[in-house]
Enzyme design. Structure first.
Site, PDB file in Angstrom:
ATOM      1  N   MET A  28       8.320  15.430  32.470  1.00 37.30           N
ATOM      2  CA  MET A  28       8.682  15.833  31.107  1.00 37.30           C
ATOM      3  C   MET A  28       8.311  14.719  30.117  1.00 37.30           C
ATOM      4  O   MET A  28       8.797  14.707  28.977  1.00 37.30           O
ATOM      5  CB  MET A  28      10.166  16.171  31.022  1.00 37.30           C
ATOM      6  CG  MET A  28      10.516  17.355  31.924  1.00 37.30           C
ATOM      7  SD  MET A  28      11.979  18.259  31.411  1.00 37.30           S
ATOM      8  CE  MET A  28      13.208  17.006  31.587  1.00 37.30           C
ATOM      9  N   HIS A  62       7.825   7.179  37.000  1.00 33.69           N
ATOM     10  CA  HIS A  62       6.766   8.193  36.946  1.00 33.69           C
ATOM     11  C   HIS A  62       5.435   7.594  37.416  1.00 33.69           C
ATOM     12  O   HIS A  62       4.679   8.229  38.147  1.00 33.69           O
ATOM     13  CB  HIS A  62       6.572   8.687  35.503  1.00 33.69           C
ATOM     14  CG  HIS A  62       7.740   9.403  34.908  1.00 33.69           C
ATOM     15  ND1 HIS A  62       8.426   8.905  33.818  1.00 33.69           N
ATOM     16  CD2 HIS A  62       8.341  10.570  35.219  1.00 33.69           C
ATOM     17  CE1 HIS A  62       9.385   9.760  33.485  1.00 33.69           C
ATOM     18  NE2 HIS A  62       9.370  10.771  34.329  1.00 33.69           N
ATOM     19  N   GLN A  92      15.181  24.576  31.535  1.00 32.71           N
ATOM     20  CA  GLN A  92      16.018  23.838  32.485  1.00 32.71           C
ATOM     21  C   GLN A  92      17.123  23.037  31.804  1.00 32.71           C
ATOM     22  O   GLN A  92      17.894  22.346  32.462  1.00 32.71           O
ATOM     23  CB  GLN A  92      15.168  22.949  33.397  1.00 32.71           C
ATOM     24  CG  GLN A  92      14.592  21.708  32.748  1.00 32.71           C
ATOM     25  CD  GLN A  92      13.606  21.020  33.686  1.00 32.71           C
ATOM     26  OE1 GLN A  92      12.534  21.529  33.949  1.00 32.71           O
ATOM     27  NE2 GLN A  92      13.976  19.861  34.198  1.00 32.71           N
ATOM     28  N   SER A 124      14.067   8.577  31.760  1.00 34.40           N
ATOM     29  CA  SER A 124      13.677   8.724  30.345  1.00 34.40           C
ATOM     30  C   SER A 124      14.912   8.674  29.457  1.00 34.40           C
ATOM     31  O   SER A 124      14.838   8.263  28.300  1.00 34.40           O
ATOM     32  CB  SER A 124      12.958  10.056  30.141  1.00 34.40           C
ATOM     33  OG  SER A 124      11.879  10.158  31.035  1.00 34.40           O
TER      34      SER A 124
END
Ligand code: AMP
Length: 281
Positions: A30, A37, A61, A188
């Protein structure tokens, strides 16, 4: 560096590789990329001829609209970070309309009960949203290997189940959790914490490691009590859940069997919801 916003263009580009039988590695994200990541990207890049990363904040989601609104969107900075792994990596950054065609709804999935536990019961609809977007992305990219972090361990097990149930010929690769120096699992959402809060958040992994030590000789009930008691002395956290469950079915366990167990935690710190987990065996 190739950046696609349009699925037809990406499909057409990837079809040239598929004809050569090249392996495709895929890392769905995302965005708001961090070293966690990038560790998935590096693994994919080492193990495949081509690597594709998707950057898409998937609305279906999110059970909390405020969380969706506040989710960081940093495409330009993300692209610069991807280049540090390789500028041969292909980026897919579609719009919501491109992925959902005006119908931003989840499909409904059965994941044989995996979806009812922990994140499933605390975030209604979350795993239907995850299943919907991962299936759509897999149908576009048709990867050989797809890389998912153990940070979201329940999601990893659900994606394995999705592939098994739909018969998609994709190998799902689980990757270890990347952590800050103080032990905080990279996320994040950590960008919404102040430096002081990030220091405080180190308490989460510290407590999980203590739980792992206690798990050797103590009952599941005693380990859970230890964790809840530890957090009750730190009122800056609001506990959502701490559970101990076998890795295969994720059903919260009360007694120890001959299985692989993990401790799973979700806590709020200053309204930011943080999750983490640890292998207990
Ligand atoms: P997200 O962008 O949060 O949806 O995450 C995209 C992928 O990166 C998922 O497979 C996550 O499990 C994985 N991931 C996120 N944070 C970490 C981390 N700290 N370590 C390893 N993998 C991670």
């Amino acid at each position: 560096m190739l950046i696609f916003n349009n699925k037809a263009d990406l499909i057409s580009h990837l079809s040239t590789y598929k004809n050569n039988k090249s392996t495709i590695g895929f890392v769905p994200t995302m965005g708001a990329l961090h070293k966690g990541h990038l560790s998935l990207l590096e693994k994919s890049f080492q193990e495949n001829i081509i690597t594709v990363i998707s950057i898409f904040v998937n609305p279906t989601q999110f059970n909390n609209q405020e969380d969706l609104k506040k989710y960081p969107r940093t495409l330009e900075a993300d692209v610069e970070k991807i280049k540090t792994v390789s500028d041969a990596i292909i980026v897919f950054a579609p719009s919501v309309d491109e992925m959902y065609d005006g119908n931003t709804e989840s499909a409904h999935f059965s994941f044989d009960g995996l979806e009812y536990q922990m994140e499933g019961s605390h975030r209604p609809g979350h795993f239907d949203g995850v299943g919907t977007i991962v299936k759509k992305l897999f149908e576009i990219v048709k990867p050989t290997n797809a890389y998912f972090g153990e940070k979201d361990f329940q999601q990893l097990q659900i994606v394995k189940k999705l592939v098994q149930k739909t018969g998609m010929p994709i190998n799902i690769v689980g990757c270890p959790i990347s952590r800050e120096e103080n032990g905080l699992a990279m996320s994040s959402r950590n960008g919404r914490l102040t430096d002081e809060e990030k220091n405080k958040a180190a308490f989460i992994y510290k407590t999980l490691k203590e739980a792992r030590e206690k798990f050797v000789n103590e009952s599941i009930e005693a380990v859970k009590k230890y964790v809840y008691d530890a957090f009750s002395t730190h009122p800056e956290f609001k506990m959502d859940y701490f559970e101990i469950a076998a890795e295969d079915d994720l059903v919260p366990a009360n007694t120890k069997d001959n299985k692989e167990y993990r401790g799973f935690i979700a806590v709020f710190l200053s309204n930011v919801r943080l999750i983490d987990n640890i292998s207990l065996n």
